[in-house]
Design a protein around this motif. Structure first.
Motif, PDB file in Angstrom:
ATOM      1  N   PHE A  42       0.762  -1.101  -0.036  1.00 44.63           N
ATOM      2  CA  PHE A  42       0.000   0.013  -0.007  1.00 44.63           C
ATOM      3  C   PHE A  42       0.926   1.403   0.014  1.00 44.63           C
ATOM      4  O   PHE A  42       0.343   2.384  -0.648  1.00 44.63           O
ATOM      5  N   ARG A  43       1.985   1.103   0.490  1.00 43.76           N
ATOM      6  CA  ARG A  43       2.966   2.466   0.647  1.00 43.76           C
ATOM      7  C   ARG A  43       4.386   1.858   0.675  1.00 43.76           C
ATOM      8  O   ARG A  43       4.833   0.906   1.339  1.00 43.76           O
TER       9      ARG A  43
ATOM     10  N   GLY B 149       8.005   3.266   1.943  1.00 40.72           N
ATOM     11  CA  GLY B 149       9.077   4.268   2.757  1.00 40.72           C
ATOM     12  C   GLY B 149      10.189   4.491   2.069  1.00 40.72           C
ATOM     13  O   GLY B 149      10.460   4.502   0.757  1.00 40.72           O
TER      14      GLY B 149
ATOM     15  N   SER C  46      10.868   8.530   1.034  1.00 42.71           N
ATOM     16  CA  SER C  46       9.638   8.807   0.228  1.00 42.71           C
ATOM     17  C   SER C  46       9.526  10.139  -0.225  1.00 42.71           C
ATOM     18  O   SER C  46       8.975  10.474  -1.349  1.00 42.71           O
TER      19      SER C  46
ATOM     20  N   ASN D 211       8.397   5.405  -7.882  1.00 44.37           N
ATOM     21  CA  ASN D 211       7.304   4.950  -7.068  1.00 44.37           C
ATOM     22  C   ASN D 211       6.084   4.303  -7.874  1.00 44.37           C
ATOM     23  O   ASN D 211       5.544   3.088  -7.353  1.00 44.37           O
TER      24      ASN D 211
ATOM     25  N   LYS E 199       7.112   0.788  -8.577  1.00 42.65           N
ATOM     26  CA  LYS E 199       7.495   0.369  -7.435  1.00 42.65           C
ATOM     27  C   LYS E 199       9.174  -0.141  -7.524  1.00 42.65           C
ATOM     28  O   LYS E 199       9.369  -1.574  -7.114  1.00 42.65           O
TER      29      LYS E 199
ATOM     30  N   TRP F 121       3.708  -1.514   8.837  1.00 42.51           N
ATOM     31  CA  TRP F 121       5.025  -1.478   8.358  1.00 42.51           C
ATOM     32  C   TRP F 121       6.098  -2.549   8.492  1.00 42.51           C
ATOM     33  O   TRP F 121       6.008  -2.880   9.670  1.00 42.51           O
TER      34      TRP F 121
END
Length: 118
Positions: free
Chosen positions: A28-29, A31, A52, A72, A75, A104
């Protein structure tokens, strides 16, 4: 969730090489992302990292020669290595902080060998 590194190989001193690392799986994210290296008989060391927000830092011995970048949307994190030296020979590992599932966590790629030799 996996990190997979590509692009290692044999390069002559003074040459260039780019290694890439792709994040796969449901993330999802993303860093901080970075590249480490480990030469035979030596400890693993941080070569370069990027946040990020786009900030970056480098190992003193690679400043001005290596550039870390990230995409990003794909990815992917890259390490462009220019004017390489024999002492850059090592297994290069990518690393990333990823938000997958519900938290995380820090992940490592499998490593790619970079050999600088004539």
């Amino acid at each position: 969730v996996q990190l997979q590194a590509f692009g290692g190989g044999l390069v002559q001193p003074g040459g260039s090489l780019r290694v890439s690392c792709v994040v796969s799986g449901s993330v999802f994210r993303i860093g901080a992302m970075g590249w480490y290296r480990q030469a035979p008989g030596k400890q693993r060391e941080l070569v370069a990292s990027t946040t990020s927000e786009g900030g970056s830092r480098y190992l003193d011995s690679v400043k001005g020669r290596f550039t870390i970048s990230r995409d990003n949307s794909e990815k992917t994190v890259y390490l462009q290595m220019n004017r390489v030296k024999p002492e850059d020979t090592a297994v290069y590992y990518c690393n990333a902080d990823l938000f997958a599932r519900t938290r995380w966590a820090n992940y490592w790629g499998q490593g790619t060998q970079v050999t600088v030799s004539s």
